[in-house]
Scaffold this motif. Structure first.
Motif, PDB file in Angstrom:
ATOM      1  N   GLU A   1      -5.904  46.782  21.990  1.00  0.00           N
ATOM      2  CA  GLU A   1      -5.503  45.861  23.308  1.00  0.00           C
ATOM      3  C   GLU A   1      -5.159  44.578  22.841  1.00  0.00           C
ATOM      4  O   GLU A   1      -5.512  44.003  21.942  1.00  0.00           O
TER       5      GLU A   1
ATOM      6  N   ARG B   1      -9.387  44.424  19.816  1.00  0.00           N
ATOM      7  CA  ARG B   1      -8.791  43.484  20.868  1.00  0.00           C
ATOM      8  C   ARG B   1      -8.287  42.361  20.001  1.00  0.00           C
ATOM      9  O   ARG B   1      -8.844  41.596  19.229  1.00  0.00           O
TER      10      ARG B   1
ATOM     11  N   TRP C   1     -12.868  42.433  17.364  1.00  0.00           N
ATOM     12  CA  TRP C   1     -12.039  41.366  17.910  1.00  0.00           C
ATOM     13  C   TRP C   1     -11.289  40.807  16.981  1.00  0.00           C
ATOM     14  O   TRP C   1     -11.747  40.641  15.773  1.00  0.00           O
TER      15      TRP C   1
END
Length: 174
Positions: free
Chosen positions: A24, A76, A105
């Motif tokens: 993402e 992400r 992340w």
């Protein structure tokens, strides 16, 4: 580019046997199925039991895949400071982790030297990519399936590079 006619994700993940990775790269999504959750989170500042129930179909899908031995990983890439939407995603990610997803992340500044695809994606068993295409405001406009070996390799390498640099969810603070 084929933006319609892709099978439902539940079918794609149902055929998955080894791994499903999700990259993402947007700071905001405007996904209709999340609208109530996001509005509720904005108002209350927390994930409610009702929100958990609305997410149940996804969480059950993850649990089922993981129970079959599928390793599900999500990476992400986010701008810092994070957007309000990313704060919302971060607040609810514990549910993904509890269901069996591994989540990392990566601040966007740490991704600057990586070669990345131009769209979010799911890579399933290193054999199929499902690109997610979004408008400028984050509205989903469709999906594209791709089996090209060169594209598969590019996306697998990109995901692994992000994963290697990323911080596990339980260690990532916003």
């Amino acid at each position: 580019m084929k933006l319609s006619g892709a099978p439902p994700f539940s079918e794609l993940i149902g055929d998955c046997r080894q791994s499903a990775v999700h990259l993402e790269m947007r700071d905001a999504y405007s996904v209709a199925s999340e609208a109530d959750d996001f509005a509720e989170w904005q108002k209350l500042g927390r994930i409610t039991p009702e929100s958990v129930e609305r997410r149940r179909p996804w969480l059950d899908l993850v649990r089922k895949a993981v129970s079959r031995g599928v390793v599900m990983r999500r990476a992400r890439i986010v701008s810092m400071p994070v957007s309000e939407y990313i704060r919302y995603e971060h607040a609810g990610t514990y549910l993904n982790v509890e269901a069996g997803e591994l989540v990392r992340w990566l601040p966007r500044t740490e991704a600057a030297t990586l070669a990345l695809p131009g769209a979010d994606l799911w890579l399933l068993d290193d054999r199929l990519i499902r690109f997610g295409h979004f408008s400028g405001d984050g509205t989903a406009i469709g999906h594209e399936l791709n089996r090209n070996p060169d594209v598969l390799r590019l996306c697998a390498n990109a995901f692994e590079a992000v994963w290697e640099r990323g911080t596990p969810h339980d260690e990532f603070t916003i």
